[in-house]
Design an enzyme around this catalytic site. Structure first.
Site, PDB file in Angstrom:
ATOM      1  N   GLY A   1     -21.970   3.027 -35.272  1.00 21.64           N
ATOM      2  CA  GLY A   1     -21.726   3.993 -34.198  1.00 21.64           C
ATOM      3  C   GLY A   1     -23.032   4.302 -33.490  1.00 21.64           C
TER       4      GLY A   1
ATOM      5  N   GLY B   1     -25.942   5.967 -32.939  1.00 25.30           N
ATOM      6  CA  GLY B   1     -26.721   6.944 -33.702  1.00 25.30           C
ATOM      7  C   GLY B   1     -27.793   7.588 -32.853  1.00 25.30           C
ATOM      8  NE  ARG B   2     -31.682   3.522 -31.251  1.00 27.27           N
ATOM      9  CZ  ARG B   2     -32.660   2.686 -31.087  1.00 27.27           C
ATOM     10  NH1 ARG B   2     -33.812   3.116 -30.688  1.00 27.27           N
ATOM     11  NH2 ARG B   2     -32.476   1.411 -31.308  1.00 27.27           N
TER      12      ARG B   2
ATOM     13  CE  LYS C   1     -31.407   1.186 -27.615  1.00 32.97           C
ATOM     14  NZ  LYS C   1     -31.360  -0.266 -27.437  1.00 32.97           N
TER      15      LYS C   1
ATOM     16  CG  ASP D   1     -35.614  10.151 -35.057  1.00 32.80           C
ATOM     17  OD1 ASP D   1     -34.894   9.217 -34.628  1.00 32.80           O
ATOM     18  OD2 ASP D   1     -36.861  10.136 -34.961  1.00 32.80           O
ATOM     19  N   GLY D   2     -32.113  10.075 -34.101  1.00 34.96           N
ATOM     20  CA  GLY D   2     -31.461  10.010 -32.799  1.00 34.96           C
ATOM     21  C   GLY D   2     -32.420   9.796 -31.642  1.00 34.96           C
TER      22      GLY D   2
ATOM     23  CG  ASP E   1     -24.242  -3.837 -34.740  1.00 38.48           C
ATOM     24  OD1 ASP E   1     -24.268  -4.779 -35.545  1.00 38.48           O
ATOM     25  OD2 ASP E   1     -25.230  -3.132 -34.494  1.00 38.48           O
ATOM     26  CG  ASN E   2     -27.070  -5.423 -31.833  1.00 38.47           C
ATOM     27  OD1 ASN E   2     -26.698  -4.273 -31.618  1.00 38.47           O
ATOM     28  ND2 ASN E   2     -28.065  -5.691 -32.651  1.00 38.47           N
TER      29      ASN E   2
ATOM     30  CG  ASP F   1     -27.842  -2.797 -28.738  1.00 40.04           C
ATOM     31  OD1 ASP F   1     -27.948  -2.027 -27.767  1.00 40.04           O
ATOM     32  OD2 ASP F   1     -27.170  -2.528 -29.747  1.00 40.04           O
TER      33      ASP F   1
HETATM   34  P1  AMP Z   1     -29.859  -1.298 -33.431  1.00 36.83           P
HETATM   35  O1  AMP Z   1     -30.773  -1.921 -34.419  1.00 36.83           O
HETATM   36  O2  AMP Z   1     -30.553  -0.614 -32.300  1.00 36.83           O
HETATM   37  O3  AMP Z   1     -28.762  -2.210 -32.974  1.00 36.83           O
HETATM   38  O4  AMP Z   1     -29.155  -0.095 -34.226  1.00 36.83           O
HETATM   39  C1  AMP Z   1     -28.360  -0.257 -35.353  1.00 36.83           C
HETATM   40  C2  AMP Z   1     -27.715   1.057 -35.706  1.00 36.83           C
HETATM   41  O5  AMP Z   1     -28.687   2.012 -36.100  1.00 36.83           O
HETATM   42  C3  AMP Z   1     -26.941   1.699 -34.578  1.00 36.83           C
HETATM   43  O6  AMP Z   1     -25.811   2.327 -35.128  1.00 36.83           O
HETATM   44  C4  AMP Z   1     -27.922   2.703 -34.034  1.00 36.83           C
HETATM   45  O7  AMP Z   1     -27.274   3.747 -33.366  1.00 36.83           O
HETATM   46  C5  AMP Z   1     -28.598   3.185 -35.303  1.00 36.83           C
HETATM   47  N1  AMP Z   1     -29.931   3.713 -35.038  1.00 36.83           N
HETATM   48  C6  AMP Z   1     -31.025   3.014 -34.674  1.00 36.83           C
HETATM   49  N2  AMP Z   1     -32.083   3.831 -34.518  1.00 36.83           N
HETATM   50  C7  AMP Z   1     -31.656   5.078 -34.782  1.00 36.83           C
HETATM   51  C8  AMP Z   1     -32.275   6.372 -34.796  1.00 36.83           C
HETATM   52  N3  AMP Z   1     -33.568   6.536 -34.497  1.00 36.83           N
HETATM   53  N4  AMP Z   1     -31.509   7.438 -35.107  1.00 36.83           N
HETATM   54  C9  AMP Z   1     -30.223   7.295 -35.429  1.00 36.83           C
HETATM   55  N5  AMP Z   1     -29.577   6.121 -35.438  1.00 36.83           N
HETATM   56  C10 AMP Z   1     -30.280   5.017 -35.119  1.00 36.83           C
HETATM   57 MG    MG Z   2     -27.271  -2.175 -31.702  1.00 33.86          MG
END
Ligand code: AMP
Ligand code: MG
Length: 505
Positions: free
Chosen positions: A102, A104-105, A125, A137-138, A267-268, A277
Site C-alpha cells: 500500500g 506508505g508514503r 510522494k 515515516d511516510g 507492485d512497481n 517507481d
Molecule cells: P518502493 O520501494 O518505493 O516501491 O516501496 C515499497 C513499499 O514501501 C511501498 O509500500 C511504499 O509505500 C513503502 N515505503 C517506502 N518508503 C517508505 C517510507 N519512508 N515510509 C513508509 N512507507 C514507505
Molecule cells: Mg513501489
C-alpha cells in the site's frame, strides 16, 4: 495591504479557483481499496523544481499563484478544497516474495481531468504517514525525489511511457535514514497508480467480486476500446493480452535505450503501461546484459538482460489474479492463462526485433522477425567483447559529431560494417535515410550516472539546483545532436565502476 493580509486574500482566491480539476473515481471503488488520509503539514516548504511544460499540458493556471503558495500546494495539497486525499491499498511480490503493501508514503490528491478528457493522478510522494506505512515515516529524502524527477522526465523526452514529475518541494525538515538527509515531496503525475500488486491485493479480499470490480475499473480507465470491440470474445482475456502487449512494448523501449528499472517488483508494474517507481534505476553504460546497479539486487534478479523474463513472471502473477474472470471452470481458466502467457516470448521477440532493426536503420514495414538477426547479434557481440558504451556505440554509427569508439578500429567491426552496408543496400535503404532514422531512436544524450550524481550532490549539500536544472535542460531533446552538450555524452570512466544505486526512500 500588509503582506499577511494579501496572502490571506490570495489563499482564498486559490480556494475559489482550485488549481486542479479533480474527480475521485478511485474512491468509488469498495472502501477496502484505499484509506482516507491527511497529508502531513509542512511548515516551510520551498519549491525547488516546477515543471512548467507539464503544467501547461495539464492546463493548470499557475501564473497568479505566488510561489510560496504553490509550494504549500505541492507539499501537502494545502488550500485545495476539491482534493480528497487517499492512500491506495495494494500488495506485491518483492524479489519474488509476496507482501501486503500500500501507499506508505504516497498520497493521491485526486484525478485531474484535462480539457481533452484525459485523466491524471496527482500524487504526493513523501506526503506523510498512512495506514500502510508499516514502520516507515511516510517521508521522502530530497535526493531520491530529484532523481525520480530527472530520470522520469528524461524517459518522457526519450518517448517512453512514464509517470512524470510536476514539482519537487524541499520540506526543510530532516529525514532519518542511514544518515540524516533533507526532506522533500515529489508531485507525481500518472495515468493511474493501478499496479499488478493492486490485483494481487484485490483477489485476496474476502469479497469475491472485488477482482471483477477492479478489472472493470481498469478496463474503463486504460483499455476502454476493448469494451467497444465487439470481436473480443472474452473481454477479460483480451484485457490481459493487451496489458501484456503494453508491457512488452515498454520493456523493449527500455532495452532500446539501455534503461534498467532495478526493482521490477509486481507492485512497481503499472497497468497503464507507464514506467513507474523510480528507485534504484540507472542507464547501462558498458554493454553487458548482466549489469545491475541496485545495491539490494544481490542476485541480479533485475539485471538489464533479465527484464523480459521478469516482465513475463510478473504477468504470470497478474494472470493468476484474473483466473476467476477468464472462465467459470478453473481448469479451463488455467488453460486460457497458459495459452496467453505462452505467446509472450514470440511477441516479445518480434517487438524487440523491431526496436533493434530501428537502432541499426534496418527497419522496413512487413519485415519478418529475425531477418536481420545475425547483424544485430554480431553488433552486440562486438560491443560486449570490446566493453563498449551502449549508447555511444549506436549513436557513433549515425552521428559524425560523436567521438569514434575504440572498437571502430577492430577488424571484427570493419567486417561487420561491410555486412551492414550490404544489408542496407539489399533493403534499398540509403545511407542518408538510415542515418536520419537511426538518430531518431539512438539517443545522443542520456542521464549518465555520474552526471545525475553530481547534480544531486550539489542540490543535497549546498541547496544548489543549477546542475539539476542544467541537466534537465540537456536531457530535454535527447535525440538532437548538440555539440555544446558533448561533455554530457562522455562515458563514466573507471571512477564509476562500482557505482551502486539505492531504493528511493
Ligand atoms: P518502493 O520501494 O518505493 O516501491 O516501496 C515499497 C513499499 O514501501 C511501498 O509500500 C511504499 O509505500 C513503502 N515505503 C517506502 N518508503 C517508505 C517510507 N519512508 N515510509 C513508509 N512507507 C514507505
Ligand atoms: Mg513501489
Amino acid at each position: 495591504m500588509p503582506k499577511e493580509q494579501a496572502d490571506q486574500q490570495l489563499h482564498q482566491q486559490t480556494q475559489n479557483t482550485p488549481l486542479f480539476n479533480f474527480e475521485h473515481s478511485y474512491s468509488e471503488l469498495p472502501a477496502n481499496f484505499y484509506s482516507h488520509v491527511k497529508p502531513a503539514q509542512v511548515e516551510d516548504p520551498k519549491l525547488v523544481l516546477f515543471n512548467k511544460m507539464l503544467a501547461t499540458q495539464l492546463e493548470l493556471e499557475t501564473k497568479d499563484i505566488p510561489e510560496h503558495i504553490l509550494a504549500q500546494i505541492m507539499a501537502s495539497g494545502e488550500s485545495l478544497t476539491n482534493s480528497k486525499p487517499i492512500a491506495q491499498a495494494y500488495a506485491g511480490h518483492q524479489f519474488g516474495h509476496f507482501t501486503m503493501l500500500g501507499d506508505g508514503r504516497a498520497i493521491l490528491l485526486g484525478e485531474h481531468i484535462a480539457n481533452t478528457g484525459q485523466r491524471y493522478d496527482i500524487q504526493l510522494k513523501g506526503g506523510g504517514r498512512t495506514p500502510y506505512s508499516r514502520g516507515g515515516d511516510g517521508k521522502a529524502a530530497l535526493g531520491p525525489m530529484l532523481r525520480e524527477y530527472i530520470i522520469s522526465e528524461a524517459m518522457h523526452a526519450l518517448g517512453i511511457p512514464t509517470t512524470r514529475g510536476l514539482a519537487v518541494v524541499a520540506t526543510n525538515e530532516p529525514v532519518f535514514r542511514e544518515n540524516t538527509f533533507p526532506g522533500a515531496v515529489l508531485t507525481r503525475v500518472a495515468a493511474s497508480h493501478i499496479r499488478v500488486g493492486t490485483f494481487e491485493y484485490a483477489v485476496r479480499l474476502p469479497e469475491p467480486e472485488a477482482i471483477r470490480i477492479l478489472t472493470d475499473y481498469t478496463i474503463e480507465r486504460h483499455y476502454r476500446q476493448l469494451a467497444e470491440d465487439i470481436h473480443s470474445e472474452n473481454i477479460y482475456v483480451a484485457f490481459f493480452e493487451n496489458v501484456m502487449l503494453r508491457q512488452i512494448k515498454l520493456i523493449t523501449q527500455w532495452i532500446s535505450v539501455g534503461f534498467i528499472h532495478g526493482v521490477m517488483n509486481t507492485d512497481n508494474m503499472a497497468l497503464s503501461g507507464e514506467t513507474i517507481d523510480y528507485g534504484p534505476c540507472a542507464f547501462m553504460d558498458v554493454y553487458d546484459p548482466s549489469t545491475v546497479f541496485s545495491s539490494i539486487d544481490r542476485d541480479g534478479r533485475y539485471a538489464f538482460g533479465n527484464q523480459p523474463a521478469i516482465a513475463h513472471w510478473n504477468l504470470t502473477r497478474l494472470a493468476e489474479t484474473l483466473l476467476p474472470l477468464f472462465h467459470e471452470e478453473q481448469n479451463a481458466s488455467v488453460e486460457i492463462a497458459r495459452a496467453s502467457l505462452a505467446r509472450f516470448p514470440e511477441l516479445f521477440e518480434r517487438e524487440l526485433d523491431i526496436q533493434m532493426n530501428k537502432k541499426l536503420g534496418l527497419h522496413k514495414p512487413n519485415m519478418k522477425t529475425g531477418d536481420n538477426k545475425e547483424i544485430i547479434q554480431n553488433f552486440l557481440k562486438i560491443l560486449f567483447d570490446s566493453r563498449a558504451d551502449y549508447t555511444n556505440a549506436f549513436r557513433a554509427l549515425c552521428d559524425s559529431t560523436m567521438e569514434q569508439p575504440d572498437f571502430f578500429n577492430n577488424d571484427d567491426f570493419r567486417q561487420w560494417r561491410v555486412n551492414w552496408n550490404n544489408r542496407l543496400q539489399q533493403l534499398s535503404i540509403s545511407q542518408a535515410a538510415a542515418m536520419q532514422s537511426m538518430q531518431s531512436v539512438n539517443p545522443f544524450v542520456i542521464p549518465r550516472n555520474q552526471r545525475v550524481e553530481e547534480a544531486l550532490l550539489a542540490a543535497n549539500e549546498k541547496a544548489d539546483y543549477s546542475k539539476v536544472n542544467h541537466l534537465l535542460q540537456v536531457l530535454d531533446k535527447p535525440y538532437a545532436t548538440n555539440p555544446k552538450h558533448l561533455e554530457f555524452t562522455r562515458e563514466p570512466g573507471d571512477t564509476m565502476q562500482n557505482y551502486k544505486t539505492f531504493c528511493g526512500t
